[in-house]
Design a protein around this motif. Structure first.
Motif, PDB file in Angstrom:
ATOM      1  N   SER A  98       0.836  -1.203   0.000  1.00 38.63           N
ATOM      2  CA  SER A  98       0.000   0.000   0.000  1.00 38.63           C
ATOM      3  C   SER A  98       0.872   1.255   0.000  1.00 38.63           C
ATOM      4  O   SER A  98       0.608   2.208  -0.738  1.00 38.63           O
ATOM      5  CB  SER A  98      -0.927  -0.014   1.218  1.00 38.63           C
TER       6      SER A  98
ATOM      7  N   ASP B 166       2.408   1.587  -3.437  1.00 34.26           N
ATOM      8  CA  ASP B 166       1.419   2.065  -4.409  1.00 34.26           C
ATOM      9  C   ASP B 166       1.201   3.573  -4.275  1.00 34.26           C
ATOM     10  O   ASP B 166       1.080   4.280  -5.283  1.00 34.26           O
ATOM     11  CB  ASP B 166       0.090   1.319  -4.250  1.00 34.26           C
ATOM     12  N   GLU B 167       1.171   4.069  -3.042  1.00 35.68           N
ATOM     13  CA  GLU B 167       1.025   5.512  -2.819  1.00 35.68           C
ATOM     14  C   GLU B 167       2.227   6.273  -3.377  1.00 35.68           C
ATOM     15  O   GLU B 167       2.072   7.319  -4.010  1.00 35.68           O
ATOM     16  CB  GLU B 167       0.873   5.814  -1.323  1.00 35.68           C
TER      17      GLU B 167
ATOM     18  N   SER C 114       2.021   6.374  -7.164  1.00 32.88           N
ATOM     19  CA  SER C 114       1.041   7.381  -7.598  1.00 32.88           C
ATOM     20  C   SER C 114       1.622   8.786  -7.503  1.00 32.88           C
ATOM     21  O   SER C 114       1.456   9.602  -8.419  1.00 32.88           O
ATOM     22  CB  SER C 114      -0.232   7.295  -6.745  1.00 32.88           C
TER      23      SER C 114
END
Length: 144
Positions: A91, A94-95, A98
């Motif tokens: 997670s 992924d942040e 982005s």
């Protein structure tokens, strides 16, 4: 049993790295020699290999410490606990991806708007203008 220099050589790290891992409670010597030198064994070598692989995956020292603790007492923990650590790390990654994608897009936009001519001075450079202005719109800096 072998000393820290031998363990470092076997694991392709420095003795300082091993001392750092020891200081941060990731490894502990298997024992001490009569003269007080730290002594390590094959299990320590496996632990260092585990640490290095986990580090290569971007896990923090705290996450590695948690995984080592679970590994050492595997019968007292569930696979779900281990997966929760890696799921949380995914997670975070992924942040970051982005955020980096957003940054790349914005940087590419202002970069593409600049002609980059070597003969033009930077007084009208659109990259500098975009960075200095509150609106990130990039206008071409090429002399027409």
């Amino acid at each position: 049993m072998f000393q820290i220099g031998e363990l470092a050589k076997r694991c392709n790290v420095t003795a300082d790295t091993l001392r750092f891992y020891e200081k941060n409670q990731l490894i502990q010597p298997a024992g001490r020699s009569e003269s007080g030198y730290r002594l390590y064994n094959e299990e320590n070598q496996k632990q260092v290999s585990f640490i290095l692989k986990a580090k290569d995956l971007g896990l923090t020292l705290e996450e590695i410490r948690e995984l080592l603790e679970i590994k050492l007492e595997a019968t007292e923990h569930s696979c779900a606990e281990v997966k929760a650590i890696t799921t949380a790390k995914l997670s975070v990654i992924d942040e970051k991806i982005s955020e980096l994608t957003r940054i790349r897009s914005a940087l590419k936009k202002i970069n593409d708007a600049c002609c980059g001519h070597i003969d033009d001075d930077a007084s009208h450079c659109s990259i500098l203008g975009a960075l200095a202005s509150e609106d990130q719109a990039a206008s071409s800096c090429c002399k027409k």
